[in-house]
Write a protein that holds these residues in place. Sequence first.
Motif, PDB file in Angstrom:
ATOM      1  N   VAL A   1      -2.950  -0.144  -4.770  1.00  0.00           N
ATOM      2  CA  VAL A   1      -2.799  -1.747  -4.493  1.00  0.00           C
ATOM      3  C   VAL A   1      -1.848  -2.122  -4.868  1.00  0.00           C
ATOM      4  O   VAL A   1      -0.580  -3.385  -4.148  1.00  0.00           O
ATOM      5  N   CYS A   2      -1.822  -1.839  -6.277  1.00  0.00           N
ATOM      6  CA  CYS A   2      -0.506  -2.451  -7.399  1.00  0.00           C
ATOM      7  C   CYS A   2       1.262  -2.393  -7.380  1.00  0.00           C
ATOM      8  O   CYS A   2       2.190  -2.893  -7.721  1.00  0.00           O
ATOM      9  N   LYS A   3       1.108  -0.881  -6.662  1.00  0.00           N
ATOM     10  CA  LYS A   3       3.077  -0.086  -6.112  1.00  0.00           C
ATOM     11  C   LYS A   3       3.198  -0.857  -4.995  1.00  0.00           C
ATOM     12  O   LYS A   3       4.073  -0.444  -5.133  1.00  0.00           O
ATOM     13  N   VAL A   4       2.389  -1.399  -4.405  1.00  0.00           N
ATOM     14  CA  VAL A   4       3.641  -2.137  -2.681  1.00  0.00           C
ATOM     15  C   VAL A   4       4.363  -3.370  -3.111  1.00  0.00           C
ATOM     16  O   VAL A   4       3.157  -4.624  -3.367  1.00  0.00           O
TER      17      VAL A   4
ATOM     18  N   PRO B   1      -8.227   6.348  -1.906  1.00  0.00           N
ATOM     19  CA  PRO B   1      -7.426   6.719  -2.957  1.00  0.00           C
ATOM     20  C   PRO B   1      -5.917   6.053  -2.973  1.00  0.00           C
ATOM     21  O   PRO B   1      -5.436   5.144  -3.546  1.00  0.00           O
ATOM     22  N   ASN B   2      -5.673   6.675  -2.262  1.00  0.00           N
ATOM     23  CA  ASN B   2      -4.102   6.481  -2.045  1.00  0.00           C
ATOM     24  C   ASN B   2      -3.449   6.107  -0.769  1.00  0.00           C
ATOM     25  O   ASN B   2      -2.000   5.776  -0.547  1.00  0.00           O
ATOM     26  N   ILE B   3      -4.238   5.256  -0.203  1.00  0.00           N
ATOM     27  CA  ILE B   3      -4.078   4.260   1.247  1.00  0.00           C
ATOM     28  C   ILE B   3      -2.523   3.578   0.770  1.00  0.00           C
ATOM     29  O   ILE B   3      -1.913   3.374   1.734  1.00  0.00           O
ATOM     30  N   PHE B   4      -2.806   2.845  -0.127  1.00  0.00           N
ATOM     31  CA  PHE B   4      -1.878   2.209  -0.503  1.00  0.00           C
ATOM     32  C   PHE B   4      -0.072   2.498  -0.584  1.00  0.00           C
ATOM     33  O   PHE B   4       1.210   1.926  -0.728  1.00  0.00           O
ATOM     34  N   HIS B   5      -0.403   3.990  -1.040  1.00  0.00           N
ATOM     35  CA  HIS B   5       1.050   4.694  -1.203  1.00  0.00           C
ATOM     36  C   HIS B   5       1.232   4.928   0.446  1.00  0.00           C
ATOM     37  O   HIS B   5       2.714   5.082   0.375  1.00  0.00           O
TER      38      HIS B   5
END
Length: 855
Positions: free
Chosen positions: A463-466, A436-440
């Motif tokens: 994914v939308c946080k990148v 869940p936090n991979i994109f962080h």
Amino acid sequence: MTSLRELSLWANNLNSTIPLWLNHHKSLVHLYLSSNQLDNIEGGLLSMLNDACSLKSLDLSVNPLRGEVLGSNQTLSGCIVYDLESLSLTYNEIGGNIPSWFGQLKSLKYLYLESNSFYGPIPMSFGQLSILRALYLSNNLLNETIPMSFGQLSSLESLDLSKNHLNGPIPMSFGQLSSLEYLDLSNNHLNGLIPMSFGQLSSLYSLDLSNNHLNGPIPMSFGQLSSLYSLDLSNNHLNGPIPMSFGQLSSLYSLDLSNNHLNGPIPMSFGQLSSLYSLDLSNNHLNGPIPMSFGQLSSLYSLDLSNNHLNGAIHESLGQLGSLESLDLSSNSLGGIFSELHFANLSRLKEFNIGSNNLSWKVKSDWIPPFRLEVINMSSCNIGPQFPRWLQTQTEVSLLDLSNSNISGSFPTWLPGLSLYYLDLSMNSISGQLPPNIFHRLPVLETLSLSNNLLNGSIPNSVCKVERLQALDLSKNQLYGEIPDCWRDTHVLALINLAFNRLSGHIPSSFGQTDSLISLHLNENALSGELPLTLQNSIYLAVLDVGENKITGNIPAWIGETLSTLRILRLRNNTFSGSIPSQLCKLSELQIMDLAQNNLTGGIPRCFCKLTSMTAEKDVFQQYSGPSPDSTAMEPTLPSTPAPNLRLLDNMDLSSNKLEGFIPEEIIALNGLRGLNLSHNRLSGEIPNKIGKMKSLESLDLSNNHLVGTIPRSLAELTYLSHLNLSNNNLSGRIPTGNQLQVIEDPLSSYAGNSQLCGTPLEKKCPGDDPPVQPPTSNIHGEDEDKSERFWSYFVIVLGYGTGFWAVIGTLILKKNWRVAYFRFADNTKEWMLMMIAVKAERLKKKMRRTNSSE
């Protein structure tokens, strides 16, 4: 100020025109007016120099001088001798031809005219500047050939003609420039061979012939250039082997032979280039192993051998290159094992690229590399089945490509994400859910490709946080659930590919709130609902593919009204209903329209002739020029058997709908179409008579409709046509023959289900195919006529055998359509020949009776 010798006004923000009164200072020796805002010279440069007999240096560089300010193509006449030694007009906007009066400045040593807008030929008079040391004409619009007179510039040390439009061969006279140290002819249109005379340039230090159209081999005489420090022959059409004599270039620091057609092995003599710092042999046809002698290149910083045909194992001596920072061996046929020994002394290595080879990775599990890599490309190598543990030590990596590397297991949580901007793990067997936090952990990621794996679960909202993400490819996995509706803050996202998964629910409205979306692929999922209205805000969208889903509703008119840059529209295999909106005709850039397998009704819009990209005939080998969408998302599959080589360019598929009415005549304007499929509809009327004007068609499918009338003869004019299906209609009459219609695939099935068709290739003959038998007629001729008839019979036999055998029979062997026509003709004339034999026999009998009666 009558004795003024030097005037320097550079960088004073002077503007307007250079005044003519400067000419009155006869004693002026040095004048510097560079880096101002001067835009004109009163009377032109010719007037300014005409009486400046003592002037030695004139610098007018970095001004906005524009137009033809050099003066007319007259002559200088004010001085017996001109002392001018240095003239600089660089970085202006001066246009026109370079005047020939420059040849009168016999004292000129340095002439700088680069970065202007000069056009036309280089004056032959430059050959008169016998003591010229430096000539810079780069970055202009000069054309035609390089003057042969340049060979007379015996004092020339630097010559830069780069970034022009010069053409023709390099003059052989260049070999006479014995003082030449720097030569740059790059970025022109020069062609022909590199002169062998270049080997005579013993003082040459730097040579750049890149980005031209030079061909032929590299001269062996290059080995004589003992002073050569830098050599760039890249981006030409050079062929043949690399000369062994290159090993004699002991001073060589940089060598670039990339993007040519060089073949053969890399010379072992390269190991003698002890000063070599950079070597680029990429994008050629070189073969054989990497020479073991490369291990002796102790000064080598960058080595690029990518995109060749190199094979064999990589020798461990490569690990001795202690100065190496960039290594690219990708896209070859190298094999064997890569082990710790290959990295023994590579402590400075930053870029490591061995992708697209047949290499296997074999290092100890506890191996700690001596380097800190920034770029890692090991794609299509045998690395798996587990992620290499040593990667966890590479905390500075920014690009990581392990695609198609036989890796399995779960997605790694230890990724060095702080600096990673490119990550490609596609075409592996990575399974499980995305953390869940991979994109962080990936704050600067720009490109992510995890396609062709075994990932399942839902797409994390993170994914939308990148913020920097530009390309996201999660296609061909087993992801399920709804697509998160969180994309409104992804301001640079250009590519989203979620195709071939099990995603459900509606298409998120926030997709339309991204500012830069170019390519959207959602095909082969289970998405439902209508296309979100917000997608009309994606004004840069070039690819929209939502095929093979459960999308409902009408095709929105706003697709044609607002998505003006759309090149690929693929809505096939959904449940769209209603008519095809005429607004789609505004999509002037559209190359692929696939609306097949829906519930569309109504007629085919007549305004399709306004799809201007489809009306333009393109070269047979021209490729899609827009973004690079996933090829599977572009594939124009046809309900009937498609042409196997149908190019993914300019295709229209409206098949398997409920369309009715006539095929509009206007559709023939789409003469750039490669594929047209209107099958499995309710179309009626006749096939447009001028359909043969669609010159680019390779596949045409009009089957399973209610078409009537005859098949237009113009179909025979479609020279690229390889797939034709007109089956299951109500067509009638003779099937046209000729040209490409003789070689279409499976011709019998192409016309099946049309009971009123006749002629080849069907067994059913058309009325009139069998010629009527004419009754024999008696005609008594005299002896003279009989002799004449025998003469012409013998003449035709002899002449026919000599010319007709190869002219006709040879042609029948080579051309199938002629062969079919010939033997049909033979069948039709058989009865006529029998009749003529009977007539001849009757005539012979009458002649014999006359002879007997006379006796």
